[in-house]
Design a protein around this motif. Structure first.
Motif, short mmCIF file in Angstrom:
data_model
loop_
_atom_site.label_atom_id
_atom_site.label_comp_id
_atom_site.label_asym_id
_atom_site.label_seq_id
_atom_site.Cartn_x
_atom_site.Cartn_y
_atom_site.Cartn_z
N LEU A 1 0.83 -1.21 0.00
CA LEU A 1 0.00 0.00 0.00
C LEU A 1 0.86 1.26 0.00
CD1 LEU A 1 -2.79 -1.04 2.54
CD2 LEU A 1 -2.89 -1.07 0.04
N GLU A 2 1.97 1.20 0.71
CA GLU A 2 2.88 2.35 0.72
C GLU A 2 3.46 2.60 -0.66
OE1 GLU A 2 6.34 3.96 3.74
OE2 GLU A 2 6.41 1.88 3.08
N ALA A 3 3.76 1.52 -1.40
CA ALA A 3 4.28 1.67 -2.76
C ALA A 3 3.20 2.23 -3.69
CB ALA A 3 4.78 0.32 -3.28
N ILE A 4 1.96 1.79 -3.50
CA ILE A 4 0.87 2.31 -4.32
C ILE A 4 0.66 3.80 -4.05
CG2 ILE A 4 -1.63 2.20 -4.69
CD1 ILE A 4 -1.46 -0.80 -4.19
N VAL B 1 -3.80 8.94 -1.94
CA VAL B 1 -4.73 8.72 -0.84
C VAL B 1 -4.59 7.32 -0.26
CG1 VAL B 1 -6.58 7.99 -2.40
CG2 VAL B 1 -7.14 8.92 -0.15
N VAL B 2 -4.16 6.36 -1.08
CA VAL B 2 -3.98 4.99 -0.59
C VAL B 2 -2.87 4.94 0.45
CG1 VAL B 2 -3.40 2.62 -1.25
CG2 VAL B 2 -4.81 4.03 -2.76
N GLY B 3 -1.84 5.74 0.24
CA GLY B 3 -0.76 5.79 1.21
C GLY B 3 -1.22 6.29 2.57
N GLN B 4 -2.23 7.17 2.59
CA GLN B 4 -2.75 7.67 3.86
C GLN B 4 -3.57 6.61 4.60
OE1 GLN B 4 -4.61 11.57 3.53
NE2 GLN B 4 -3.50 11.97 1.63
N TRP B 5 -4.08 5.63 3.85
CA TRP B 5 -4.85 4.55 4.46
C TRP B 5 -3.98 3.36 4.84
CZ3 TRP B 5 -9.90 4.08 5.94
CH2 TRP B 5 -10.75 5.12 5.59
N ALA B 6 -2.72 3.35 4.43
CA ALA B 6 -1.87 2.17 4.60
C ALA B 6 -1.75 1.75 6.07
CB ALA B 6 -0.48 2.43 4.00
N ARG B 7 -1.50 2.71 6.95
CA ARG B 7 -1.31 2.37 8.36
C ARG B 7 -2.63 2.02 9.06
NH1 ARG B 7 3.00 2.60 11.29
NH2 ARG B 7 4.12 3.72 9.67
N LYS C 1 -12.70 7.32 -3.73
CA LYS C 1 -13.87 7.27 -4.60
C LYS C 1 -13.84 5.98 -5.41
CE LYS C 1 -16.55 10.51 -7.34
NZ LYS C 1 -16.55 11.80 -8.04
N GLN C 2 -15.00 5.28 -5.45
CA GLN C 2 -15.09 4.05 -6.22
C GLN C 2 -14.88 4.32 -7.71
OE1 GLN C 2 -18.75 2.01 -5.42
NE2 GLN C 2 -18.12 1.33 -3.38
N GLY C 3 -14.18 3.37 -8.35
CA GLY C 3 -13.92 3.49 -9.78
C GLY C 3 -12.67 4.25 -10.14
N THR C 4 -12.07 4.94 -9.18
CA THR C 4 -10.85 5.69 -9.46
C THR C 4 -9.65 4.74 -9.51
OG1 THR C 4 -10.48 6.13 -7.11
CG2 THR C 4 -11.78 7.74 -8.36
N GLN D 1 -8.97 1.08 -7.56
CA GLN D 1 -8.62 -0.14 -8.30
C GLN D 1 -7.32 -0.75 -7.78
OE1 GLN D 1 -8.53 1.11 -12.39
NE2 GLN D 1 -10.76 1.36 -12.53
N GLU D 2 -6.35 0.11 -7.46
CA GLU D 2 -5.10 -0.40 -6.92
C GLU D 2 -5.31 -1.01 -5.52
OE1 GLU D 2 -2.20 -0.67 -8.30
OE2 GLU D 2 -2.63 0.36 -10.18
N LEU D 3 -6.13 -0.36 -4.70
CA LEU D 3 -6.43 -0.90 -3.38
C LEU D 3 -7.17 -2.23 -3.50
CD1 LEU D 3 -6.56 -0.62 -0.29
CD2 LEU D 3 -8.65 0.72 -0.59
#
Length: 322
Positions: free
Chosen positions: A83-86, A94-100, A154-157, A161-163
């Protein structure tokens, strides 16, 4: 290690030339350990390891009666790195902010119910999009209360998709059902960390010396003593915390524990003096060592092709030679 008592039950030392390659060393060590415990008539009901593919297959086919669980920390560490790499990709910050925030609370709160763990884990995709209901029949809605303002995905972004690729990973969806709900392998990791004080990885030890250092009891006692240290509490019985920074610079909270002691050093000297009294003759000690050496594998330097030194010198070509 018995994870309930934090005591080492058995240790096995595997040298590379005893197996076909270094990849098979961990599995061979597990086989030896299980065989040793069976000889001592010690029953094993649960085994907790990381997600090593060969170990998973071996336990599934050879020991189906033993419940094989996976350590949460090893899985969470791998997921966090992905997730950190994504989060470093464009439009995926935004995925990096959710990683932890994406952790394995789902395993701890499911009591070993694999299907419930899966539904709680998959609910992350809904929760990250600010959808907190409709996750599944076993877990219909999130258990948290009111959610404060957060950075939603947001769904579909591209970020979603990466998450989704990480959360719904094929191998992860199979293994997540077997995440250990109670005990973890953190005690073993702590023991290995202490063991490195007695056998540093930067130094070379022959098989006999490494075997002696891995089985020496004061090393184990030191590990248990470090693990059992209690946190320091205030007058009002609140646990004290310190705030070191991690590699990203974020502040984290860690318990302040009582100062460790080094009583194991006295045990080292006592065992040394006792061995000197029991083995008063150097000849007797040498006889015991010679018997043990016959059962040990050859050093790695003696298993390869032995070439003539002069031939190697003659074949050497330097980039500066004309």
């Amino acid at each position: 290690m018995d994870l309930k008592t934090n005591k080492i039950v058995d240790t096995q030392l595997v040298q590379k030339n005893e197996v076909k390659n270094s990849y098979a060393m961990e599995l061979d060590g597990l086989k030896r350990g299980l065989a040793k415990l069976q000889e001592e008539q010690i029953a094993i009901s649960h085994l907790i390891t990381d997600r090593y593919s060969q170990i998973k297959k071996y336990m599934r086919e050879t020991h189906p009666n033993i419940a094989h669980w996976f350590d949460c920390w090893h899985i969470a560490k791998g997921i966090y790195k992905k997730l950190e790499a994504i989060g470093k990709k464009k439009k995926c910050e935004v995925v990096g902010q959710w990683a932890r925030s994406i952790t394995y609370w789902c395993a701890m709160s499911s009591g070993g119910n694999g299907e419930l763990v899966v539904q709680k884990w998959c609910s992350i995709l809904n929760h990250a999009c600010n959808v907190h209901e409709g996750h599944g029949p076993l877990f219909p809605k999130c258990e948290h209360g009111d959610v404060e303002n957060s950075v939603w995905i947001k769904q579909g972004t591209k970020a979603y998709q990466e998450l989704e690729k990480v959360v719904n990973g094929r191998l992860l969806m199979v293994d997540i059902k077997k995440i250990s709900p109670v005990e973890q392998t953190s005690g073993v990791e702590a023991f290995h960390n202490v063991f490195c004080h007695f056998a540093p990885k930067l130094l070379h030890f022959f098989h006999a010396q490494m075997d002696a250092r891995s089985k020496y009891q004061p090393c184990i006692s030191m590990k248990i003593q470090i693990d059992s240290r209690q946190p320091i509490r205030t007058v009002n019985q609140f646990t004290q915390y310190r705030q070191p920074k991690n590699r990203r610079g974020d502040g984290i909270a860690k318990e302040v524990k009582v100062k460790q002691t080094f009583d194991y050093i006295d045990e080292l000297f006592e065992d040394l003096l006792l061995s000197r009294e029991v083995n008063g003759s150097v000849v007797h000690v040498r006889q015991v060592i010679d018997v043990d050496e016959q059962a040990r594998p050859l050093p790695l330097t003696r298993t390869g092709l032995c070439l003539n030194k002069q031939d190697i010198i003659d074949a050497h070509r330097s980039r500066f030679n004309k």
